[in-house]
Design a protein around this motif. Structure first.
Motif, short mmCIF file in Angstrom:
data_model
loop_
_atom_site.label_atom_id
_atom_site.label_comp_id
_atom_site.label_asym_id
_atom_site.label_seq_id
_atom_site.Cartn_x
_atom_site.Cartn_y
_atom_site.Cartn_z
N TYR A 272 -2.01 10.35 43.70
CA TYR A 272 -0.97 9.87 42.79
C TYR A 272 -1.46 8.57 42.15
CZ TYR A 272 3.65 8.36 41.11
OH TYR A 272 4.71 7.96 40.34
N GLY A 273 -1.52 8.54 40.82
CA GLY A 273 -2.08 7.39 40.12
C GLY A 273 -1.12 6.77 39.14
N VAL A 274 -1.37 5.50 38.85
CA VAL A 274 -0.62 4.77 37.84
C VAL A 274 -1.61 4.12 36.89
CG1 VAL A 274 -0.46 2.75 39.36
CG2 VAL A 274 1.07 2.94 37.39
N ALA A 275 -1.33 4.19 35.61
CA ALA A 275 -2.20 3.60 34.59
C ALA A 275 -1.41 2.58 33.78
CB ALA A 275 -2.75 4.68 33.66
N ALA A 276 -2.02 1.41 33.57
CA ALA A 276 -1.46 0.39 32.69
C ALA A 276 -2.16 0.49 31.34
CB ALA A 276 -1.65 -1.00 33.29
N ALA A 277 -1.36 0.55 30.28
CA ALA A 277 -1.88 0.66 28.92
C ALA A 277 -1.05 -0.24 28.01
CB ALA A 277 -1.82 2.11 28.45
N PRO A 278 -1.53 -0.55 26.81
CA PRO A 278 -0.76 -1.41 25.90
C PRO A 278 0.65 -0.90 25.63
CG PRO A 278 -2.99 -1.20 25.10
CD PRO A 278 -2.86 -0.24 26.25
N GLU A 279 0.81 0.43 25.60
CA GLU A 279 2.13 1.01 25.31
C GLU A 279 3.00 1.12 26.56
OE1 GLU A 279 -0.81 4.44 25.91
OE2 GLU A 279 -0.78 2.45 24.97
N GLY A 280 2.50 0.72 27.71
CA GLY A 280 3.28 0.76 28.94
C GLY A 280 2.60 1.61 30.01
N GLU A 281 3.20 1.69 31.18
CA GLU A 281 2.65 2.45 32.30
C GLU A 281 2.93 3.94 32.15
OE1 GLU A 281 3.52 -1.17 35.50
OE2 GLU A 281 4.27 0.86 35.91
N TYR A 282 2.03 4.73 32.70
CA TYR A 282 2.31 6.15 32.89
C TYR A 282 1.70 6.58 34.22
CZ TYR A 282 -2.43 7.17 31.12
OH TYR A 282 -3.78 7.22 30.92
N TYR A 283 2.09 7.76 34.68
CA TYR A 283 1.74 8.19 36.03
C TYR A 283 1.10 9.57 35.99
CZ TYR A 283 4.65 4.25 37.19
OH TYR A 283 5.15 2.98 37.27
N LYS A 284 0.31 9.86 37.01
CA LYS A 284 -0.35 11.16 37.07
C LYS A 284 -0.48 11.62 38.51
CE LYS A 284 -4.23 8.36 35.57
NZ LYS A 284 -5.31 8.26 34.59
N LEU A 285 -0.48 12.91 38.65
CA LEU A 285 -0.57 13.51 39.98
C LEU A 285 -1.65 14.57 39.98
CD1 LEU A 285 0.65 13.68 42.88
CD2 LEU A 285 2.07 15.55 42.01
N GLU A 286 -2.57 14.44 40.93
CA GLU A 286 -3.60 15.45 41.15
C GLU A 286 -3.26 16.19 42.43
OE1 GLU A 286 -7.88 14.48 40.65
OE2 GLU A 286 -8.01 14.95 42.79
N THR A 287 -3.21 17.50 42.35
CA THR A 287 -2.96 18.31 43.55
C THR A 287 -4.14 19.24 43.73
OG1 THR A 287 -1.50 19.95 44.58
CG2 THR A 287 -1.54 19.90 42.18
N HIS A 288 -4.69 19.25 44.92
CA HIS A 288 -5.93 19.97 45.19
C HIS A 288 -5.65 21.43 45.54
CE1 HIS A 288 -8.80 16.37 45.92
NE2 HIS A 288 -7.94 16.12 44.97
N TYR A 289 -6.36 22.30 44.85
CA TYR A 289 -6.30 23.72 45.15
C TYR A 289 -7.14 24.02 46.40
CZ TYR A 289 -6.99 28.75 44.60
OH TYR A 289 -7.04 30.10 44.83
N LYS A 290 -8.30 23.38 46.49
CA LYS A 290 -9.15 23.44 47.68
C LYS A 290 -9.80 22.09 47.87
CE LYS A 290 -10.46 28.35 47.53
NZ LYS A 290 -11.60 29.32 47.42
N TRP A 291 -9.97 21.67 49.11
CA TRP A 291 -10.66 20.42 49.37
C TRP A 291 -11.15 20.40 50.80
CZ3 TRP A 291 -9.08 16.08 52.51
CH2 TRP A 291 -7.89 16.29 53.22
N ASN A 292 -12.16 19.57 51.04
CA ASN A 292 -12.66 19.30 52.37
C ASN A 292 -12.43 17.84 52.69
OD1 ASN A 292 -13.60 21.87 53.00
ND2 ASN A 292 -15.63 21.49 52.12
#
Length: 299
Positions: A272-292
């Motif tokens: 789960y990530g947060v990004a700061a940009a001139p127009e304001g914050e936005y958020y992103k979510l990465e969900t793994h289909y497969k991982w080790n």
């Protein structure tokens, strides 16, 4: 250049997962857009970890979902194949030579690829070994690198980031570059440190949500482009196998996304990530289909 392999069962499996995810999210899926990518890098899916999907908030990210994977073999730059297969157009812009110039100067430990269900091939990651993080002071010497990296070099030194470069990602669609930092000094994720870094970059001050995420962050990255002397975005994220354990609640659209992605492994992992940009914050979510366990995480 020949493709890695075409028509593998693993590529078929990923295509099915992409189709299912897009359908659940109401995103228009075009096999003609996605299958050429999966086919070109088919051999990667027998070895690639992680395989992940990502969605972000904000109008600039609406209507698409990303898929990302590590390529195999790790010593083969995937960008020339993307150009030869027509996955991304050949260009005289510096974005087209940056990856090869990095490859000539640095010991690449592996590559990753991002593509959008709607936008198609977008990005290539070049990663360095965890025990061999690289110096921003060397990256600034690359001719094709955006000059904003050199222009903000004092920022990296001031915050103890100069020798912490773990990945560089080249975004061919948007003509931007991400520089990822690992083993970041703890002070960078303290509330005062986050405020100080955003102030130094001329970005809006952090929300309480951003400060809450910072306390558990594992790494950070910046976004540059060739048209501005400024650092365009500043981002960091947290990893978890349980979204309810996060220090903040996630946005409804990202929570829906988490439930829409099928899973092909035993344990689930999220970034789960947060990004700061001139127009304001936005958020992103990465969900793994497969991982080790122990595999790299992007934001």
């Amino acid at each position: 250049m020949e493709s890695y392999m075409s028509g593998t069962s693993e590529a078929d499996e990923i295509c099915s997962a992409v189709t299912e995810t897009a359908g659940r999210l109401g995103i228009a899926f075009s096999r003609d857009k996605v299958w050429p990518i999966l086919s070109a890098y088919g051999d990667a899916f027998a070895h690639a970890m992680p395989l992940a999907f990502r969605m972000a908030t904000g109008p600039q990210h609406a209507g698409d979902v990303d898929c990302r994977f590590i390529t195999h073999p790790k010593d083969r730059n995937p960008y020339p194949l993307a150009v030869s297969k027509g996955l991304t157009p050949k260009t005289s812009h510096p974005v087209g030579t940056l990856l090869s110039e990095i490859e000539e100067r640095f010991p690449i430990d592996g590559y990753g690829i991002d593509f959008g269900v709607v936008n198609g091939f977008t990005k290539v990651y070049a990663g360095f070994a965890p025990q061999d993080l690289q110096n921003a002071s060397k990256l600034v010497e690359i001719p094709a690198m955006p000059r904003s990296l050199a222009g903000n070099f004092d920022f990296f030194v001031r915050h103890g980031l100069d020798d912490k470069v773990a990945f560089v990602a080249v975004d061919y669609l948007h003509r931007t570059v991400n520089v990822y930092f690992n083993d970041v000094p703890a002070a960078c994720f303290e509330s005062d440190g986050i405020r100080r870094m955003l102030r130094d970059l001329g970005l809006p001050g952090p929300s309480d949500r951003m400060l809450g995420i910072g306390g558990q962050a594992f790494g950070l990255y910046i976004t540059l482009n060739w048209d501005s002397p400024a650092i365009e975005r500043f981002c960091f994220g947290v990893t978890t196998t349980d979204l309810s354990s996060l220090p903040v609640s996630i946005e409804p659209q990202l929570e829906k996304f988490a439930h829409c992605v099928p899973y092909g492994g035993a344990d689930r992992k999220f970034v789960y990530g947060v990004a700061a940009a001139p127009e304001g914050e936005y958020y992103k979510l990465e969900t793994h289909y497969k991982w080790n366990p122990g595999t790299v995480a992007f934001i």
